[in-house]
Write a protein that holds these residues in place. Structure first.
Motif, PDB file in Angstrom:
ATOM      1  N   LEU A  57      75.241   5.116 -34.232  1.00 51.20           N
ATOM      2  CA  LEU A  57      75.327   4.124 -33.140  1.00 51.20           C
ATOM      3  C   LEU A  57      74.848   2.752 -33.596  1.00 51.20           C
ATOM      4  O   LEU A  57      75.415   1.718 -33.211  1.00 51.20           O
ATOM      5  N   LEU A  58      73.802   2.722 -34.432  1.00 54.86           N
ATOM      6  CA  LEU A  58      73.314   1.433 -34.935  1.00 54.86           C
ATOM      7  C   LEU A  58      74.348   0.768 -35.836  1.00 54.86           C
ATOM      8  O   LEU A  58      74.582  -0.450 -35.768  1.00 54.86           O
ATOM      9  N   LEU A  59      74.987   1.564 -36.683  1.00 58.59           N
ATOM     10  CA  LEU A  59      76.055   1.017 -37.530  1.00 58.59           C
ATOM     11  C   LEU A  59      77.203   0.474 -36.694  1.00 58.59           C
ATOM     12  O   LEU A  59      77.787  -0.582 -36.984  1.00 58.59           O
ATOM     13  N   LEU A  60      77.556   1.222 -35.645  1.00 61.24           N
ATOM     14  CA  LEU A  60      78.612   0.753 -34.756  1.00 61.24           C
ATOM     15  C   LEU A  60      78.238  -0.582 -34.121  1.00 61.24           C
ATOM     16  O   LEU A  60      79.039  -1.520 -34.076  1.00 61.24           O
ATOM     17  N   PHE A  61      76.995  -0.703 -33.677  1.00 55.11           N
ATOM     18  CA  PHE A  61      76.541  -1.938 -33.049  1.00 55.11           C
ATOM     19  C   PHE A  61      76.576  -3.110 -34.040  1.00 55.11           C
ATOM     20  O   PHE A  61      77.031  -4.222 -33.725  1.00 55.11           O
ATOM     21  N   LEU A  62      76.084  -2.863 -35.277  1.00 52.05           N
ATOM     22  CA  LEU A  62      76.051  -3.935 -36.279  1.00 52.05           C
ATOM     23  C   LEU A  62      77.454  -4.394 -36.657  1.00 52.05           C
ATOM     24  O   LEU A  62      77.709  -5.595 -36.844  1.00 52.05           O
ATOM     25  N   ARG A  63      78.403  -3.455 -36.794  1.00 55.28           N
ATOM     26  CA  ARG A  63      79.774  -3.815 -37.162  1.00 55.28           C
ATOM     27  C   ARG A  63      80.456  -4.605 -36.052  1.00 55.28           C
ATOM     28  O   ARG A  63      81.213  -5.548 -36.303  1.00 55.28           O
ATOM     29  N   CYS A  64      80.185  -4.232 -34.823  1.00 52.83           N
ATOM     30  CA  CYS A  64      80.732  -5.019 -33.697  1.00 52.83           C
ATOM     31  C   CYS A  64      80.109  -6.408 -33.657  1.00 52.83           C
ATOM     32  O   CYS A  64      80.790  -7.411 -33.396  1.00 52.83           O
ATOM     33  N   PHE A 492      75.165  -8.206 -42.288  1.00 52.66           N
ATOM     34  CA  PHE A 492      76.017  -7.473 -43.227  1.00 52.66           C
ATOM     35  C   PHE A 492      75.164  -6.700 -44.235  1.00 52.66           C
ATOM     36  O   PHE A 492      75.475  -5.554 -44.592  1.00 52.66           O
ATOM     37  N   VAL A 493      74.074  -7.313 -44.737  1.00 54.78           N
ATOM     38  CA  VAL A 493      73.185  -6.649 -45.684  1.00 54.78           C
ATOM     39  C   VAL A 493      72.555  -5.399 -45.052  1.00 54.78           C
ATOM     40  O   VAL A 493      72.494  -4.318 -45.656  1.00 54.78           O
ATOM     41  N   GLU A 495      73.722  -3.676 -42.518  1.00 49.03           N
ATOM     42  CA  GLU A 495      74.790  -2.689 -42.282  1.00 49.03           C
ATOM     43  C   GLU A 495      75.108  -1.937 -43.560  1.00 49.03           C
ATOM     44  O   GLU A 495      75.294  -0.704 -43.550  1.00 49.03           O
ATOM     45  N   ARG A 496      75.157  -2.635 -44.715  1.00 47.97           N
ATOM     46  CA  ARG A 496      75.444  -1.964 -45.986  1.00 47.97           C
ATOM     47  C   ARG A 496      74.310  -1.001 -46.374  1.00 47.97           C
ATOM     48  O   ARG A 496      74.537   0.078 -46.908  1.00 47.97           O
ATOM     49  N   TYR A 497      73.075  -1.441 -46.095  1.00 52.05           N
ATOM     50  CA  TYR A 497      71.935  -0.576 -46.428  1.00 52.05           C
ATOM     51  C   TYR A 497      71.959   0.708 -45.609  1.00 52.05           C
ATOM     52  O   TYR A 497      71.774   1.822 -46.153  1.00 52.05           O
ATOM     53  N   LEU A 498      72.213   0.589 -44.305  1.00 54.95           N
ATOM     54  CA  LEU A 498      72.245   1.770 -43.448  1.00 54.95           C
ATOM     55  C   LEU A 498      73.409   2.687 -43.823  1.00 54.95           C
ATOM     56  O   LEU A 498      73.303   3.911 -43.768  1.00 54.95           O
ATOM     57  N   THR A 499      74.532   2.083 -44.177  1.00 53.02           N
ATOM     58  CA  THR A 499      75.694   2.898 -44.598  1.00 53.02           C
ATOM     59  C   THR A 499      75.381   3.676 -45.851  1.00 53.02           C
ATOM     60  O   THR A 499      75.697   4.867 -45.974  1.00 53.02           O
ATOM     61  N   PHE A 500      74.752   3.016 -46.807  1.00 51.56           N
ATOM     62  CA  PHE A 500      74.397   3.695 -48.069  1.00 51.56           C
ATOM     63  C   PHE A 500      73.383   4.812 -47.803  1.00 51.56           C
ATOM     64  O   PHE A 500      73.482   5.921 -48.372  1.00 51.56           O
ATOM     65  N   ARG A 501      72.410   4.559 -46.970  1.00 47.42           N
ATOM     66  CA  ARG A 501      71.411   5.561 -46.644  1.00 47.42           C
ATOM     67  C   ARG A 501      72.024   6.739 -45.918  1.00 47.42           C
ATOM     68  O   ARG A 501      71.678   7.911 -46.173  1.00 47.42           O
ATOM     69  N   ASN A 502      72.992   6.443 -45.015  1.00 45.12           N
ATOM     70  CA  ASN A 502      73.649   7.503 -44.255  1.00 45.12           C
ATOM     71  C   ASN A 502      74.470   8.394 -45.159  1.00 45.12           C
ATOM     72  O   ASN A 502      74.543   9.614 -44.959  1.00 45.12           O
ATOM     73  N   ASN A 503      75.083   7.809 -46.182  1.00 44.41           N
ATOM     74  CA  ASN A 503      75.912   8.590 -47.109  1.00 44.41           C
ATOM     75  C   ASN A 503      75.054   9.514 -47.981  1.00 44.41           C
ATOM     76  O   ASN A 503      75.540  10.541 -48.449  1.00 44.41           O
ATOM     77  N   LEU A 504      73.800   9.121 -48.198  1.00 41.74           N
ATOM     78  CA  LEU A 504      72.934   9.969 -49.016  1.00 41.74           C
ATOM     79  C   LEU A 504      72.358  11.141 -48.230  1.00 41.74           C
ATOM     80  O   LEU A 504      71.833  12.093 -48.828  1.00 41.74           O
TER      81      LEU A 504
END
Length: 505
Positions: A57-64, A492-493, A495-504
Motif C-alpha cells: 500500500l505504501l508503494l502504491l501511494f508513493l507511485r501515485c 522516487f528514491v 519508492e526504489r528502496y521499498l521496492t528493493f526491500r520488498n523483493n528481498l
C-alpha cells in the motif's frame, strides 16, 4: 497563494489509475496448503502477511504521488505573495542647474506638495534625496551639474528607479536643447510643469573660417524662445575695434567675444582648410549641372574655400572631403572621401504627388512647398538612418547613416526637375549648406540655444499597462518548480528502496 500557469496539465493526474490497476491485477487468491501441524507457524504467518500488505500500500501511494507531482511540475506551480499596495510618498523633482529659479517659479505648488509629505529629489542620475531648504542655501556653483543629461533620458532612467504607486511632480525649464532626441515611452504618469527662463536670449559664434581673400567670415547666432537666427559677417583680424578677440595656440587660430555681454565667451577655432568636393556622374549630366550651380552659389555666399571638380570616370583622386555620387553604379572600394558621401539610391521608382520637406530647422524653407513627382521606394528593412529630408507622408527622402566612421547621405530622388522642383527652389543651396560645410550642421542644437517647446511637445508618451502587467506589479511571484523537482526525486528514491526491500522479502 498557490497558482498554476498551465492547469490543463492537471488532467495528467488521471495517470494514477495505471499503478492502481497494476496493484489490483497482482493480487492473487490464496491457496489452502494442508500440513500436519500449524501450531508453531500460525502467529508468524499472520504477521508476515500483514507486513507485506502495508509495504504494498505504501508503494502504491508513493507511485501515485510521483505521478501527481510530475503533473504539477508540468502545470507550472507558482507562489504569488501579495505586496503592500499602499501609495508611497510623492516625489518633487528639480534639476540642480536651475534649482533656485525653478523653485521660485513654482513656489506655491512646491510648498503645498511639501506640506503633503512629498520628498524632494534632484532630477539627475541617482535621483538623490535631499532637503529642499538645504539645497537652496547652497552656492549655485556648488550644486550645478557638471554633466547634464537630456530630460527625456533622465525620465527613462526614472522609470527604473521610482517606487511603485509614487506620484511624481517634475519642474523644469522648457528649453528645446535640454529635451533630447527620442521621446520616451513611460508607464509611470508624471506631472511635468515647465516655464520660460528669465535669461531667454543668447548670442554665440556658430563657426568661423578664412576665405580666399584671407579675411575671416564669422557666423553669429542669436536665439530667443521663438527662434534662432544666423548672420554671417566678414571681419579683419587686424581691426582693433572688432568685437572679437583673436588668439593663436599650437598653430591654430581662434576667436571669441571680447565682452561676455555680447555673447558666449567660448572660443571657436577658425577653419583654415579648403573643402574639396568631387562630383561623379555618368548618365545624370543635367543633375550634376544643377548641383554645381548650387555649390558655386554656396561658395560665393559663404566665402568658404571650396574646390569643386566634376568627374566622368571613376578615377577620383584621394583626399576629397566630400563626394557626390550621382550615379546608380556601385562605388568601387578604393573611392573613400575624408568626411562624407552623398549618393543616389536605386530601386523601384514610385510616381507620387507630394512635397519635399527639407530640414525643419531652416524656417525659410518651411514657407515654400517643393513639389515631389517621383522617388525611389524607401526600403522597409532600413535601420539606423536619421531622416534629413522627407516627403509629404513623412517617409525619408534623404537619410544620414554613419558607416565606418563616415557620414553617408542616401538620396531617394534625383536633382532633376522630372523628379522634383528642388533644383528650381531658392532654398536648394540653403539646404546643402549644413551638409557640406563643417560645424554648420543645422540638425545639432547649440547648448546656448534658447528656443522653447510647448507643453504637449515636451511630455513623454504614456503607455497604460494592461491588466496582466498590472497584476504582476501587484504581487511577487516565485516559481515552485525546483521544490517540486526535489520532492519528486526524494519520493522516487524512497519508492526504489521499498521496492528493493520488498523483493528481498
Amino acid at each position: 497563494m498557490f497558482q498554476l500557469i498551465n492547469p490543463l496539465w492537471l488532467f495528467a493526474i488521471g495517470g494514477i489509475s495505471i499503478p492502481l490497476i497494476i496493484h489490483l491485477w497482482n493480487i492473487k487468491k490464496g491457496k489452502t496448503l494442508k500440513i500436519g501441524s500449524i501450531s508453531l507457524l500460525g502467529e508468524s504467518s499472520r504477521q508476515s502477511a500483514r507486513s507485506l500488505k502495508l509495504i504494498d500500500l505504501l508503494l502504491l501511494f508513493l507511485r501515485c504521488l510521483l505521478l501527481i507531482i510530475l503533473a504539477l511540475i508540468l502545470a507550472g506551480p507558482l507562489w504569488n505573495s501579495k505586496i503592500n499596495t499602499t501609495a508611497n510618498k510623492g516625489w518633487i523633482l528639480i534639476e540642480k542647474q536651475n534649482l533656485k529659479e525653478t523653485s521660485s517659479q513654482f513656489k506655491k505648488e512646491i510648498d503645498s506638495l511639501s506640506k503633503l509629505g512629498y520628498e524632494f529629489h534632484f532630477f539627475e542620475p541617482g535621483f538623490q534625496y535631499a532637503k529642499l531648504e538645504d539645497a537652496l542655501n547652497q552656492n549655485i556653483s556648488e550644486i550645478g551639474s557638471a554633466q547634464l543629461l537630456p530630460y527625456w533620458s533622465l525620465i527613462q532612467l526614472l522609470e527604473d528607479e521610482i517606487p511603485e504607486n509614487t506620484q511624481v511632480f517634475l519642474f523644469t525649464p522648457n528649453l528645446l536643447n535640454r529635451l533630447g532626441t527620442k521621446r520616451p515611452l513611460v508607464t509611470h504618469p508624471i506631472q511635468w510643469k515647465t516655464y520660460t527662463p528669465a535669461d531667454s536670449t543668447a548670442t554665440w559664434i556658430e563657426n568661423a573660417w578664412f576665405n580666399e581673400s584671407d579675411s575671416v567670415k564669422v557666423t553669429i547666432a542669436t536665439s530667443n524662445p521663438s527662434k534662432t537666427t544666423f548672420k554671417t559677417v566678414a571681419i579683419d583680424p587686424a581691426y582693433n575695434n572688432s568685437p572679437f578677440e583673436f588668439d593663436i595656440q599650437n598653430g591654430k587660430a581662434s576667436l571669441k567675444f571680447k565682452d561676455k555681454k555680447q555673447g558666449d565667451s567660448l572660443p571657436v577655432t577658425i577653419d583654415t582648410a579648403t573643402i574639396r568636393i568631387a562630383i561623379y556622374t555618368d548618365k545624370f549630366k543635367n543633375d550634376a549641372s544643377y548641383l554645381k550651380a548650387a555649390l558655386t552659389a554656396i561658395k560665393k555666399y559663404t566665402g568658404q574655400k571650396i574646390k569643386l571638380t566634376e568627374y566622368s570616370t571613376m578615377n577620383i583622386p584621394s583626399g576629397q572631403n566630400i563626394i557626390f555620387w550621382l550615379s546608380e553604379s556601385a562605388i568601387p572600394p578604393g573611392i573613400v572621401p575624408l568626411n562624407l558621401f552623398f549618393k543616389y539610391e536605386k530601386g523601384e521608382i514610385e510616381v507620387i504627388t507630394s512635397k519635399l520637406n527639407l530640414s525643419p530647422s531652416m524656417s525659410s524653407i518651411e514657407k515654400e512647398a517643393i513639389k515631389l513627382f517621383k522617388r525611389n521606394v524607401y526600403p522597409k528593412n532600413s535601420t539606423g538612418g536619421f531622416s534629413v529630408w522627407e516627403d509629404g507622408f513623412g517617409k525619408p527622402l534623404l537619410d544620414l547613416k554613419m558607416e565606418n566612421k563616415l557620414s553617408v547621405f542616401h538620396f531617394y530622388s534625383r536633382f532633376n526637375p522630372d523628379w522634383n522642383e528642388l533644383v528650381w527652389s531658392n532654398d536648394f543651396a540653403k539646404a546643402l549648406i549644413p551638409i557640406i560645410i563643417p560645424n554648420q550642421d543645422a540638425l545639432e542644437i547649440h547648448p546656448s540655444d534658447k528656443r522653447s517647446m510647448r507643453q504637449e511637445q515636451i511630455v513623454p508618451s504614456f503607455i497604460k499597462e494592461n491588466d496582466t502587467n498590472a497584476a504582476k506589479n501587484q504581487g511577487s511571484q516565485k516559481s515552485l518548480e525546483n521544490q517540486f523537482w526535489l520532492a519528486l526525486i526524494s519520493i522516487f528514491v524512497v519508492e526504489r528502496y521499498l521496492t528493493f526491500r520488498n523483493n528481498l522479502s
